[in-house]
Design a protein around this motif. Sequence first.
Motif, mmCIF file in Angstrom:
data_model
loop_
_atom_site.group_PDB
_atom_site.id
_atom_site.type_symbol
_atom_site.label_atom_id
_atom_site.label_comp_id
_atom_site.label_asym_id
_atom_site.label_seq_id
_atom_site.Cartn_x
_atom_site.Cartn_y
_atom_site.Cartn_z
ATOM 1 N N ASP A 40 0.823 -1.200 0.000
ATOM 2 C CA ASP A 40 0.000 0.000 0.000
ATOM 3 C C ASP A 40 0.862 1.258 0.000
ATOM 4 O O ASP A 40 0.534 2.255 -0.652
ATOM 5 N N VAL A 41 1.960 1.215 0.730
ATOM 6 C CA VAL A 41 2.845 2.381 0.841
ATOM 7 C C VAL A 41 3.488 2.711 -0.505
ATOM 8 O O VAL A 41 3.582 3.881 -0.895
ATOM 9 N N VAL A 42 3.940 1.691 -1.247
ATOM 10 C CA VAL A 42 4.654 1.944 -2.505
ATOM 11 C C VAL A 42 3.723 1.988 -3.706
ATOM 12 O O VAL A 42 4.151 2.345 -4.813
ATOM 13 N N GLY A 43 2.449 1.622 -3.523
ATOM 14 C CA GLY A 43 1.488 1.687 -4.622
ATOM 15 C C GLY A 43 1.426 0.451 -5.491
ATOM 16 O O GLY A 43 0.929 0.502 -6.622
ATOM 17 N N ALA A 44 1.924 -0.684 -4.990
ATOM 18 C CA ALA A 44 1.845 -1.934 -5.735
ATOM 19 C C ALA A 44 0.520 -2.634 -5.441
ATOM 20 O O ALA A 44 -0.041 -2.491 -4.357
ATOM 21 N N GLU A 45 0.045 -3.393 -6.402
ATOM 22 C CA GLU A 45 -1.242 -4.082 -6.260
ATOM 23 C C GLU A 45 -1.015 -5.537 -5.861
ATOM 24 O O GLU A 45 -0.342 -6.297 -6.571
ATOM 25 N N TYR A 46 -1.568 -5.901 -4.716
ATOM 26 C CA TYR A 46 -1.423 -7.262 -4.187
ATOM 27 C C TYR A 46 -1.895 -8.293 -5.201
ATOM 28 O O TYR A 46 -2.958 -8.149 -5.812
ATOM 29 N N GLU A 47 -1.098 -9.344 -5.391
ATOM 30 C CA GLU A 47 -1.456 -10.441 -6.284
ATOM 31 C C GLU A 47 -1.893 -11.675 -5.507
ATOM 32 O O GLU A 47 -2.995 -12.163 -5.667
ATOM 33 N N ARG A 48 -0.986 -12.186 -4.648
ATOM 34 C CA ARG A 48 -1.294 -13.405 -3.899
ATOM 35 C C ARG A 48 -0.217 -13.657 -2.865
ATOM 36 O O ARG A 48 0.804 -12.976 -2.814
ATOM 37 N N GLU A 49 -0.468 -14.660 -2.014
ATOM 38 C CA GLU A 49 0.526 -15.125 -1.060
ATOM 39 C C GLU A 49 1.494 -16.088 -1.765
ATOM 40 O O GLU A 49 1.097 -16.831 -2.671
ATOM 41 N N VAL A 50 2.741 -16.065 -1.356
ATOM 42 C CA VAL A 50 3.654 -17.147 -1.735
ATOM 43 C C VAL A 50 3.257 -18.351 -0.894
ATOM 44 O O VAL A 50 3.079 -18.249 0.316
#
Length: 466
Positions: free
Chosen positions: A206-216
């Motif tokens: 959230d801080v860097v603006g990346a969009e969550y994909e999934r858990e490893v």
Amino acid sequence: MLDKLNEECGVFGVYNHPHAPSLTYYGIHALQHRGQESAGIVASDGEKFSHHKGMGLVTEAFANDALEKLHGNRSIGHVRYTTAGESKLENAQPLIFKYKLGTLALAHNGNLVNAAQIKRHLERQGSIFQTTSDTEVIAHLIARSGYEELEDAVKEALSMIKGAYALLIMTEKKMIAALDPNGLRPLSMAKMGDGYFFSSETCAFDVVGAEYEREVEPGEMVIIDENGMRSMRFSQQTQRSICSFEYIYFARPDSNIDGINVHQSRKELGKKLAREILIEADVITGVPDSSISAAIGYAEASGIPYELGLIKNRYVGRTFIQPNQELRAKGVRMKLSAVRKVVEGKRVVMIDDSIVRGTTSGRIVTMLREAGAKEVHVLISSPPVMNPCFYGIDTSTREELIAAKKSVEEMREFIGADSLYFLSVEGMVEAIGREDDAPNQGHCLACFTGKYPTEIYEDTVNCNEK
């Protein structure tokens, strides 16, 4: 708090982004709560590495324009709390090694339970170790592998180690993320454009603006290079046993672990606590910061108003994260203060997430009484911690764990509360709400039940007892 389980470590990685080092800096800054002893970043431009590590908080470690010296479109970062090895710069991560295929950087969250055995074996064969961190064992195993492809060498190394590890490995050309077969530590991936991101917690995305994909996934390796992303299994014998304290205490409230929001899970822990133990009281308060969500949940379920009865001083220096014995005795009053107008003349329910040694709980109870509280009831939103952790959390030895030596009534007398209650193991698992077919619902419950998800080696036990 001064008498808490100490966070393990945090890892963050970026692959294929022009501002990788800066984003990694923001990423590990968001993970600062997971480790405050050292911080480091290694970057690569595809040809060579640049790196910087320092002791202290992220802002301290990267003072004096240190970040500007890092260049490349891929990088990995780490914040560390000492769980294996001494607190010194040599052990700060990521660790960097030269080996037959080039340069290798590793960042590791967790603890290996068979590191001592492997290290002795490697030393007998001539290996020389530069650090006292168990992470270096992984690097030696990779470097000694007969495989020419990095992912094959990593797969072979991971088949030999046991314990907890969320790993980021980087060479000039590749990045690998791997999670142990029990998934004891959280590790997630995200995307931003054509770039890939990995983090111990989703709050950093959230801080860097990346969009969550999934858990490893447990037992999975994710490999990224110029050909894109691919996944392989290095273990088929997997059973998720994520550390329960990620939900209870460690993770930031705005993080999600396996799709479960940490704040919401803590609220549910508080609600479940109210259903198991309902105290007649005038006000509910929580010990800042990690117990606030559970206190709100208890208040909602009980109908007793929630108030800020305890205030945290956010400007206490880092000395108080790990005080010496003299400072520890006085440190609670530097860290917390009671709000007299809230608790004076009231029957107070104080919600906390855990009791380790009990000393801090006793001082907070005393503080509330001195502020005029008529009664102080202590409710804990987790079961009693009765066993040490060998997977990367700095729990004390069993001898130092108050719940291992005293009954609940003896603990109540020790901390000076009018009553003391803990959430049941079953209630905790149900409240967090993980949907898992395993008997433990995908939790590691070892510190509560003594049932460890992996074999525990004698050397590991002896190391913890020192």
